[in-house]
Design a protein around this motif. Structure first.
Motif, PDB file in Angstrom:
ATOM      1  N   LEU A   5     -51.579  30.325   4.888  1.00  0.00           N
ATOM      2  CA  LEU A   5     -51.447  31.220   3.750  1.00  0.00           C
ATOM      3  C   LEU A   5     -52.169  32.507   4.131  1.00  0.00           C
ATOM      4  O   LEU A   5     -53.369  32.486   4.399  1.00  0.00           O
ATOM      5  CB  LEU A   5     -52.085  30.575   2.519  1.00  0.00           C
ATOM      6  CG  LEU A   5     -51.626  29.128   2.261  1.00  0.00           C
ATOM      7  CD1 LEU A   5     -52.576  28.400   1.318  1.00  0.00           C
ATOM      8  CD2 LEU A   5     -50.200  29.091   1.722  1.00  0.00           C
ATOM      9  N   THR A  21     -50.521  29.353  -4.940  1.00  0.00           N
ATOM     10  CA  THR A  21     -49.815  28.177  -5.448  1.00  0.00           C
ATOM     11  C   THR A  21     -48.757  27.724  -4.439  1.00  0.00           C
ATOM     12  O   THR A  21     -48.086  26.707  -4.651  1.00  0.00           O
ATOM     13  CB  THR A  21     -49.103  28.468  -6.792  1.00  0.00           C
ATOM     14  OG1 THR A  21     -48.169  29.540  -6.600  1.00  0.00           O
ATOM     15  CG2 THR A  21     -50.105  28.868  -7.876  1.00  0.00           C
ATOM     16  N   LEU A  52     -49.032  26.535  -1.387  1.00  0.00           N
ATOM     17  CA  LEU A  52     -49.300  25.293  -0.650  1.00  0.00           C
ATOM     18  C   LEU A  52     -48.724  24.088  -1.392  1.00  0.00           C
ATOM     19  O   LEU A  52     -48.031  23.255  -0.799  1.00  0.00           O
ATOM     20  CB  LEU A  52     -50.805  25.119  -0.437  1.00  0.00           C
ATOM     21  CG  LEU A  52     -51.234  23.764   0.154  1.00  0.00           C
ATOM     22  CD1 LEU A  52     -50.575  23.515   1.501  1.00  0.00           C
ATOM     23  CD2 LEU A  52     -52.753  23.688   0.275  1.00  0.00           C
ATOM     24  N   ALA A  53     -49.011  24.005  -2.688  1.00  0.00           N
ATOM     25  CA  ALA A  53     -48.507  22.859  -3.456  1.00  0.00           C
ATOM     26  C   ALA A  53     -46.986  22.848  -3.492  1.00  0.00           C
ATOM     27  O   ALA A  53     -46.355  21.786  -3.371  1.00  0.00           O
ATOM     28  CB  ALA A  53     -49.076  22.887  -4.877  1.00  0.00           C
ATOM     29  N   ALA A 106     -45.813  21.577  -0.117  1.00  0.00           N
ATOM     30  CA  ALA A 106     -46.114  20.144   0.029  1.00  0.00           C
ATOM     31  C   ALA A 106     -45.115  19.298  -0.757  1.00  0.00           C
ATOM     32  O   ALA A 106     -44.624  18.275  -0.266  1.00  0.00           O
ATOM     33  CB  ALA A 106     -47.539  19.853  -0.433  1.00  0.00           C
ATOM     34  N   LYS A 107     -44.812  19.729  -1.974  1.00  0.00           N
ATOM     35  CA  LYS A 107     -43.889  18.963  -2.814  1.00  0.00           C
ATOM     36  C   LYS A 107     -42.447  19.084  -2.336  1.00  0.00           C
ATOM     37  O   LYS A 107     -41.631  18.199  -2.576  1.00  0.00           O
ATOM     38  CB  LYS A 107     -44.006  19.420  -4.274  1.00  0.00           C
ATOM     39  CG  LYS A 107     -45.322  18.962  -4.911  1.00  0.00           C
ATOM     40  CD  LYS A 107     -45.522  19.560  -6.292  1.00  0.00           C
ATOM     41  CE  LYS A 107     -46.876  19.134  -6.853  1.00  0.00           C
ATOM     42  NZ  LYS A 107     -47.228  19.915  -8.066  1.00  0.00           N
ATOM     43  N   VAL A 151     -48.215  17.381   4.889  1.00  0.00           N
ATOM     44  CA  VAL A 151     -49.008  18.537   5.320  1.00  0.00           C
ATOM     45  C   VAL A 151     -50.335  18.039   5.890  1.00  0.00           C
ATOM     46  O   VAL A 151     -51.089  17.341   5.214  1.00  0.00           O
ATOM     47  CB  VAL A 151     -49.258  19.521   4.157  1.00  0.00           C
ATOM     48  CG1 VAL A 151     -50.150  20.671   4.613  1.00  0.00           C
ATOM     49  CG2 VAL A 151     -47.931  20.051   3.617  1.00  0.00           C
ATOM     50  N   GLY A 152     -50.608  18.382   7.134  1.00  0.00           N
ATOM     51  CA  GLY A 152     -51.792  17.880   7.828  1.00  0.00           C
ATOM     52  C   GLY A 152     -53.015  18.772   7.689  1.00  0.00           C
ATOM     53  O   GLY A 152     -54.153  18.295   7.750  1.00  0.00           O
ATOM     54  N   GLU A 153     -52.795  20.049   7.516  1.00  0.00           N
ATOM     55  CA  GLU A 153     -53.901  20.999   7.319  1.00  0.00           C
ATOM     56  C   GLU A 153     -53.319  22.308   6.833  1.00  0.00           C
ATOM     57  O   GLU A 153     -52.167  22.641   7.134  1.00  0.00           O
ATOM     58  CB  GLU A 153     -54.677  21.238   8.633  1.00  0.00           C
ATOM     59  CG  GLU A 153     -55.886  22.155   8.451  1.00  0.00           C
ATOM     60  CD  GLU A 153     -56.718  22.393   9.729  1.00  0.00           C
ATOM     61  OE1 GLU A 153     -56.673  21.562  10.650  1.00  0.00           O
ATOM     62  OE2 GLU A 153     -57.403  23.439   9.777  1.00  0.00           O
ATOM     63  N   ALA A 154     -54.118  23.038   6.065  1.00  0.00           N
ATOM     64  CA  ALA A 154     -53.711  24.385   5.650  1.00  0.00           C
ATOM     65  C   ALA A 154     -54.872  25.329   5.910  1.00  0.00           C
ATOM     66  O   ALA A 154     -56.033  24.921   5.863  1.00  0.00           O
ATOM     67  CB  ALA A 154     -53.324  24.401   4.177  1.00  0.00           C
TER      68      ALA A 154
END
Lengths: 243, 243
Positions: free
Chosen positions: B10, B23, B25-26, B29-30, B39-42
């Protein structure tokens, strides 16, 4: 004045799966800004002890301060304290002063094995008071380990300000331009930014229902200079909207 | 079935200063979960070209897929496209098909120099359609570069699903226990987790006004197994609340 930066590690599978929306990063950033500390990078990590340890070590070297949130509760998936200890090659054990804080909340009867886990603190760390639910956070070198629940995390920040030696403060001003697109302003914006050393201008489009426009945010360490930038930005917006 | 993971970057100073709440990332992921990608890392990165390039290169090696959001607009602070090109040692230039998409939106008159910047795409990348505001995203190797504005980012995801080869899907079930603390459940919870291979159980306390309790979330790849975990969790909660 020197530049002081912090790194932030948000820990927990639930943040990466999209189940939980993080809000701690913004709270920490807004807490640090008036102290003269800027956030240089943040990472959202899964419940993976090796990755947490490595990242804590790396961030502790790269940044003046490091904040971690999450993973210090009483359950088996709370692995942050052990990971911090591993990061610095410290042993970890139950501490009497931390246990005392827990007793205050739970009484001896409800202080079961699981809850006693929250008194396990890396050796040599100093406790961070938790006015909300007592189980303490802790500071290890330049790393502050805080709870993940936002209300609790916020409560712990009250015991951190006095530990921080801040640097040059970053100020910001913003100018809102309704009804124009980012691309209309870009050339004028780049000119203004080029004119002022040490000022970064960001441009953020917004679309609220019918309202479309751009927010310009200028950040820098010299408030008088930022005021001149604000005047220039207002002039640019006037040209674009009435020109 | 193989495990497929993604890393998410991001990008933008405004996310680190607390001005803007991410928002994306979510949302990502969804979007990925039903495709069998976790998702392993952000990471949340500042507008720093070198750091962005290094991180993209690192993530491209570590993860099956990488998503970046932010920094592909028309202004001087939009440096993501150039940073991606640098990450892969690619040159970058204005592309006719991207320009065509922009013409559709702006017409030749409003397509000024700043807006043409949005047609600069790393060589060899394939475009990602933008049904909201036309300026395209792009795919470079396993890296998807998307807009930062949530509505636009979401629109671009529609052109990504078909490019992804998913793996084993992760399912999740959750059980809510009102009126108990995390520490009450911890021992029983650890027992249940130990019993089921490949299941991770998270425990998330909540405090909504008067209501206090814990959500247990179990995640795993075998749905039948998760159903058994759900039964065990419900039994645990019954013991704790009526026991």
């Amino acid at each position: 004045m020197k530049i002081v930066t912090a790194g932030v590690l948000l820990i927990g599978d639930e943040l990466l799966s999209g189940r939980t929306q993080d809000t701690n990063l913004a709270t920490i950033a807004k807490f640090l800004a008036p102290l003269g500390v800027g956030v240089g990078e943040a990472r959202i990590l899964p419940d993976d002890a090796t990755l947490i340890s490595q990242t804590v070590r790396d961030f502790s070297e790269r940044f003046d301060y490091v904040f971690t949130t999450g993973g210090i509760g009483p359950t088996h998936d709370d692995i942050t304290a052990d990971s911090i200890a591993a990061a610095f090659n410290l042993s970890i054990s139950e501490r009497e002063d931390a246990l005392e804080a827990l007793r205050e909340r739970y009484g001896e009867d409800d202080l079961n094995t699981a809850r006693r886990r929250m008194a396990r603190i890396p050796d040599g760390a100093s406790l961070i008071a938790n006015p909300v639910s007592q189980a303490p956070g802790f500071q290890t070198h330049n790393v502050f380990t805080l709870a993940g629940v936002p209300q609790i995390m916020r409560g712990m920040l009250a015991d951190i300000g006095h530990r921080i030696e801040g640097g040059a403060k970053t100020h910001q001003i913003s100018v809102i331009a309704e009804g124009i697109g980012e691309g209309d302003a870009a050339a004028g914006l780049a000119e203004i930014e080029a004119e002022y050393d040490g000022v970064a201008i960001g441009s953020y489009p917004f679309f609220n229902n019918e309202l479309r426009g751009v927010s310009f945010v200028a950040r820098g360490r010299d408030l008088a200079q930022l005021k001149r930038v604000e005047t220039d930005l207002n002039a640019l917006v006037a040209t674009l909207t009435h020109g």
